[in-house]
Design a protein around this motif. Structure first.
Motif, PDB file in Angstrom:
ATOM      1  N   LEU A  16       1.997   3.989  21.183  1.00  0.00           N
ATOM      2  CA  LEU A  16       2.877   4.276  22.283  1.00  0.00           C
ATOM      3  C   LEU A  16       1.572   3.703  23.377  1.00  0.00           C
ATOM      4  O   LEU A  16       1.818   3.312  24.728  1.00  0.00           O
ATOM      5  N   PHE A  17       0.367   4.584  23.362  1.00  0.00           N
ATOM      6  CA  PHE A  17      -0.405   5.204  24.618  1.00  0.00           C
ATOM      7  C   PHE A  17      -1.476   3.906  24.659  1.00  0.00           C
ATOM      8  O   PHE A  17      -1.764   3.978  25.638  1.00  0.00           O
ATOM      9  N   SER A  18      -1.358   3.181  22.775  1.00  0.00           N
ATOM     10  CA  SER A  18      -2.144   2.130  23.183  1.00  0.00           C
ATOM     11  C   SER A  18      -0.862   0.873  24.332  1.00  0.00           C
ATOM     12  O   SER A  18      -2.396  -0.096  24.798  1.00  0.00           O
ATOM     13  N   LEU A  39      -1.233   9.649  35.099  1.00  0.00           N
ATOM     14  CA  LEU A  39       0.364  10.451  34.727  1.00  0.00           C
ATOM     15  C   LEU A  39       0.840  10.500  33.253  1.00  0.00           C
ATOM     16  O   LEU A  39       2.363  10.872  33.411  1.00  0.00           O
ATOM     17  N   GLY A  40      -0.105   8.924  32.903  1.00  0.00           N
ATOM     18  CA  GLY A  40       0.646   8.944  31.107  1.00  0.00           C
ATOM     19  C   GLY A  40       0.096   9.880  30.221  1.00  0.00           C
ATOM     20  O   GLY A  40       1.113  11.453  29.934  1.00  0.00           O
ATOM     21  N   ILE A  41      -0.856   9.747  29.984  1.00  0.00           N
ATOM     22  CA  ILE A  41      -0.849  10.557  28.111  1.00  0.00           C
ATOM     23  C   ILE A  41      -1.083  11.648  29.056  1.00  0.00           C
ATOM     24  O   ILE A  41      -1.552  11.692  30.230  1.00  0.00           O
ATOM     25  N   GLY A  42      -1.190  12.759  28.025  1.00  0.00           N
ATOM     26  CA  GLY A  42      -1.894  14.266  28.541  1.00  0.00           C
ATOM     27  C   GLY A  42      -3.293  14.111  28.458  1.00  0.00           C
ATOM     28  O   GLY A  42      -3.562  15.048  27.103  1.00  0.00           O
ATOM     29  N   ASN A  43      -3.522  14.109  28.916  1.00  0.00           N
ATOM     30  CA  ASN A  43      -5.644  14.016  29.452  1.00  0.00           C
ATOM     31  C   ASN A  43      -5.576  15.388  29.973  1.00  0.00           C
ATOM     32  O   ASN A  43      -5.933  14.919  31.405  1.00  0.00           O
ATOM     33  N   ALA A 107      -4.857  19.032  17.010  1.00  0.00           N
ATOM     34  CA  ALA A 107      -3.899  18.967  15.586  1.00  0.00           C
ATOM     35  C   ALA A 107      -3.627  17.499  15.130  1.00  0.00           C
ATOM     36  O   ALA A 107      -2.498  18.164  14.255  1.00  0.00           O
ATOM     37  N   LYS A 108      -3.486  16.098  16.214  1.00  0.00           N
ATOM     38  CA  LYS A 108      -2.798  15.320  15.471  1.00  0.00           C
ATOM     39  C   LYS A 108      -2.981  14.691  14.273  1.00  0.00           C
ATOM     40  O   LYS A 108      -2.354  14.571  13.745  1.00  0.00           O
ATOM     41  N   PRO A 109      -4.907  15.288  13.968  1.00  0.00           N
ATOM     42  CA  PRO A 109      -4.734  14.380  12.656  1.00  0.00           C
ATOM     43  C   PRO A 109      -4.083  15.363  11.216  1.00  0.00           C
ATOM     44  O   PRO A 109      -3.531  14.990  10.577  1.00  0.00           O
ATOM     45  N   VAL A 130      10.569  12.293  20.629  1.00  0.00           N
ATOM     46  CA  VAL A 130       9.717  12.878  19.600  1.00  0.00           C
ATOM     47  C   VAL A 130       8.254  12.705  19.739  1.00  0.00           C
ATOM     48  O   VAL A 130       7.616  10.635  19.700  1.00  0.00           O
ATOM     49  N   TYR A 131       7.143  12.968  19.467  1.00  0.00           N
ATOM     50  CA  TYR A 131       5.559  12.649  19.572  1.00  0.00           C
ATOM     51  C   TYR A 131       5.595  11.397  18.787  1.00  0.00           C
ATOM     52  O   TYR A 131       5.905  11.983  17.152  1.00  0.00           O
ATOM     53  N   PRO A 132       5.296  10.903  18.640  1.00  0.00           N
ATOM     54  CA  PRO A 132       5.591   9.017  17.728  1.00  0.00           C
ATOM     55  C   PRO A 132       4.632   9.557  16.307  1.00  0.00           C
ATOM     56  O   PRO A 132       5.091   8.736  15.259  1.00  0.00           O
ATOM     57  N   ASN A 175       8.093  21.635  24.056  1.00  0.00           N
ATOM     58  CA  ASN A 175       8.263  19.420  23.748  1.00  0.00           C
ATOM     59  C   ASN A 175       7.452  18.763  23.989  1.00  0.00           C
ATOM     60  O   ASN A 175       7.697  18.978  25.960  1.00  0.00           O
ATOM     61  N   ASN A 176       6.536  17.733  22.917  1.00  0.00           N
ATOM     62  CA  ASN A 176       6.401  16.896  23.741  1.00  0.00           C
ATOM     63  C   ASN A 176       7.534  15.981  23.871  1.00  0.00           C
ATOM     64  O   ASN A 176       7.366  15.965  22.572  1.00  0.00           O
ATOM     65  N   PRO A 177       7.944  15.098  23.803  1.00  0.00           N
ATOM     66  CA  PRO A 177       7.510  14.909  25.266  1.00  0.00           C
ATOM     67  C   PRO A 177       8.311  15.505  26.265  1.00  0.00           C
ATOM     68  O   PRO A 177       8.438  15.441  27.683  1.00  0.00           O
ATOM     69  N   ALA A 206       1.332  22.710  20.141  1.00  0.00           N
ATOM     70  CA  ALA A 206      -0.086  22.666  20.611  1.00  0.00           C
ATOM     71  C   ALA A 206      -0.314  22.780  22.195  1.00  0.00           C
ATOM     72  O   ALA A 206      -0.816  23.548  22.900  1.00  0.00           O
ATOM     73  N   TYR A 207       1.119  23.409  22.608  1.00  0.00           N
ATOM     74  CA  TYR A 207       1.585  23.938  24.196  1.00  0.00           C
ATOM     75  C   TYR A 207       1.911  24.831  24.344  1.00  0.00           C
ATOM     76  O   TYR A 207       2.758  25.449  24.873  1.00  0.00           O
ATOM     77  N   ASP A 208       1.705  26.312  22.866  1.00  0.00           N
ATOM     78  CA  ASP A 208       1.904  27.691  23.278  1.00  0.00           C
ATOM     79  C   ASP A 208       1.425  27.760  24.656  1.00  0.00           C
ATOM     80  O   ASP A 208       2.033  29.621  25.186  1.00  0.00           O
ATOM     81  N   SER A 237      -7.059  21.667  22.440  1.00  0.00           N
ATOM     82  CA  SER A 237      -7.304  20.338  23.177  1.00  0.00           C
ATOM     83  C   SER A 237      -6.563  20.826  24.425  1.00  0.00           C
ATOM     84  O   SER A 237      -7.404  20.320  25.500  1.00  0.00           O
ATOM     85  N   LYS A 238      -5.082  21.273  25.485  1.00  0.00           N
ATOM     86  CA  LYS A 238      -4.717  21.139  26.292  1.00  0.00           C
ATOM     87  C   LYS A 238      -5.262  22.785  26.332  1.00  0.00           C
ATOM     88  O   LYS A 238      -5.027  22.753  27.994  1.00  0.00           O
ATOM     89  N   SER A 239      -5.068  24.022  26.090  1.00  0.00           N
ATOM     90  CA  SER A 239      -5.403  25.103  26.737  1.00  0.00           C
ATOM     91  C   SER A 239      -6.575  25.281  26.606  1.00  0.00           C
ATOM     92  O   SER A 239      -6.608  25.721  27.599  1.00  0.00           O
ATOM     93  N   PRO A 333       3.850  21.768  30.352  1.00  0.00           N
ATOM     94  CA  PRO A 333       2.954  20.669  31.052  1.00  0.00           C
ATOM     95  C   PRO A 333       3.977  19.755  31.065  1.00  0.00           C
ATOM     96  O   PRO A 333       2.747  17.965  31.748  1.00  0.00           O
ATOM     97  N   TYR A 334       4.777  19.127  30.797  1.00  0.00           N
ATOM     98  CA  TYR A 334       5.299  17.814  30.762  1.00  0.00           C
ATOM     99  C   TYR A 334       6.789  17.885  31.403  1.00  0.00           C
ATOM    100  O   TYR A 334       7.188  18.890  31.341  1.00  0.00           O
ATOM    101  N   ILE A 335       7.299  17.170  32.158  1.00  0.00           N
ATOM    102  CA  ILE A 335       8.518  16.621  33.430  1.00  0.00           C
ATOM    103  C   ILE A 335       8.463  15.749  32.860  1.00  0.00           C
ATOM    104  O   ILE A 335       8.443  14.718  32.286  1.00  0.00           O
ATOM    105  N   ILE A 374      11.510   9.441  31.974  1.00  0.00           N
ATOM    106  CA  ILE A 374      10.165   8.992  31.848  1.00  0.00           C
ATOM    107  C   ILE A 374       9.712  10.124  31.851  1.00  0.00           C
ATOM    108  O   ILE A 374      10.291  10.779  32.258  1.00  0.00           O
ATOM    109  N   ARG A 375       8.224  10.303  30.924  1.00  0.00           N
ATOM    110  CA  ARG A 375       7.453  11.744  30.584  1.00  0.00           C
ATOM    111  C   ARG A 375       6.504  11.886  31.960  1.00  0.00           C
ATOM    112  O   ARG A 375       5.363  10.321  32.085  1.00  0.00           O
ATOM    113  N   ILE A 376       6.248  12.469  32.485  1.00  0.00           N
ATOM    114  CA  ILE A 376       5.271  12.983  34.008  1.00  0.00           C
ATOM    115  C   ILE A 376       3.950  14.082  32.956  1.00  0.00           C
ATOM    116  O   ILE A 376       4.601  14.982  33.462  1.00  0.00           O
TER     117      ILE A 376
END
Ligand code: MLT
Length: 398
Positions: A16-18, A39-43, A107-109, A130-132, A175-177, A206-208, A237-239, A333-335, A374-376
């Protein structure tokens, strides 16, 4: 002649993000001088905090001297870090042993690799949207049996328990997304289900740290019976802003049971898997992780997550004011935004890119139930978030 893994053909064309990067790069080539708001990928965008930077410098310095140099570390990860994670859980009233914690490079791996513990014919329950990674990692492993659990406006974006027997259930809260957060009662229903069917829940936490409401669960282990049926995956990562540093952990309780397993078997299997295929997270990153978990580090990270949550609240408040229908963004952190006037996710993505120069993520990229959303992401410098939101207000007429 060697043949290829045919399951790659089953995946959708691009990750998706590619796919989004590809579209955005084409747009930038066409309009190189436009200011773009991503404001796409949660970076994460904000610098690492003071105590983490200091710990990273010190860890590098230790590598420069013969007396303090270290090579490979403990197979499950730095013991001190695992002890700190254990205390981190203890503060929430949760008893986890250091031997149940496995340090990872994020978390991703782990979310992608954890399925390797289970048989090929396992039936996989997945939230939709769902997170792909949950889906794609199982497809690549050759699994074909998926049960999608719709997470829609009607059920508050948290699914009902499966109506048929499944073996593995992926849950993500916050939840992501969608930015929805499961209540204790909702998680309890899944745990009761999993225990009755001897299924396993993979819980992505991951977003606790973004949860603002103290009544909402931050770990699946807050729920009764969870240590019998839940694996929890978490991340710095995110916290703590470790998206580039890379550090996370997975809890595989010794008491997990599923069909045909004995106590402690899954924990030992994950140990075997990691010892074979992974040589541990960088010792520098782990030193940074220890700093994150110190009292000062926790205070600094709270400020960091508050920074992004202020962005989230700003986005929610203003987009609502423009007449858009908004979900999430309160404890996450997702809308999650309903696309206006029946436009599709990709149509609204294109409109926001072309008219407001804002990059978002099309909801349909997370699953069929994400169509029409859409997710922001609220990860960004606050000045850019403001400009992006103003751009939407000025250029998107509803
Ligand atoms: C996202 O935007 O969904 C996440 O940042 C992706 C990830 O964490 O891998």
């Amino acid at each position: 002649m060697v043949s290829l893994n045919p399951n790659f053909k089953i995946l959708t064309g691009n990750y998706l993000f590619s796919e989004i990067s590809y579209k955005v790069n084409n747009f930038v080539k066409k309009y190189p001088n436009l200011e773009l708001f991503k404001l796409g990928i949660g970076n994460t965008t904000e610098p690492l905090t003071g105590s983490v930077i200091q710990a990273l410098h010190e860890a590098i310095e230790r590598l420069a001297h013969i007396k303090t140099y270290t090579g490979y570390g403990d197979e499950q990860g730095n013991k001190k870090l695992r002890e700190e994670i254990k205390s981190h859980y203890k503060k929430k009233g949760i008893q986890i042993e250091a031997e149940e914690i496995f340090i990872s490079d994020g978390a991703k791996p782990d979310v992608a690799n954890i399925q390797s513990l289970f048989s090929k014919n396992a039936v996989i329950a997945i939230q939709d949207p769902v997170y792909p990674v949950y889906v794609d990692s199982n497809i690549l492993a050759g699994r074909k049996n998926f049960v999608y659990l719709p997470a829609t406006k009607e059920n508050g974006f948290f699914p009902n328990i499966p109506s048929k027997k499944v073996d593995l259930i992926y849950l993500c809260s916050p939840n992501n997304p969608t930015g929805a957060v499961a209540t204790k009662e909702q998680l309890q229903a899944f745990i009761d289900y999993a225990r009755s069917k001897r299924a396993i829940i993979i819980f992505d936490a991951a977003y606790d740290m973004f949860i603002q409401d103290n009544g909402l669960p931050k770990s699946i282990y807050e729920i009764e019976g969870s240590k019998e049926c839940c694996i929890e995956i978490n991340s710095f990562s995110k916290s703590a802003g470790f998206t580039g540093v890379r550090l996370g952990w997975t809890v595989v309780p010794k008491s997990l049971v599923c069909e045909y397993t004995q106590e402690n078997e899954l924990n030992r299997m994950w140990f075997r898997r990691q010892a074979t295929m992974f040589n541990g997270a960088s010792n520098i990153a782990q030193a940074g992780g220890l700093a994150v978990l110190s009292a000062k580090g926790q205070e600094e990270c709270k400020n960091l997550t508050n920074y992004y949550m202020k962005n989230a609240h700003y986005i929610v408040q203003h987009l609502k004011g423009f007449g858009l229908t908004i979900f999430g963004g309160i404890n996450a952190p997702y809308i999650w935004v309903k696309t206006p006037e029946n436009t599709t996710s990709w149509e609204f993505f294109d409109l926001l890119l072309e008219k407001a120069h804002v990059v978002v993520t099309p909801g349909v990229g997370f699953g069929q139930q994400g169509e029409g959303y859409i997710r922001i992401s609220a990860f960004g410098h606050k000045e850019n978030i403001k400009k992006a939101v103003e751009g939407i207000g000025k250029n998107i007429h509803l």
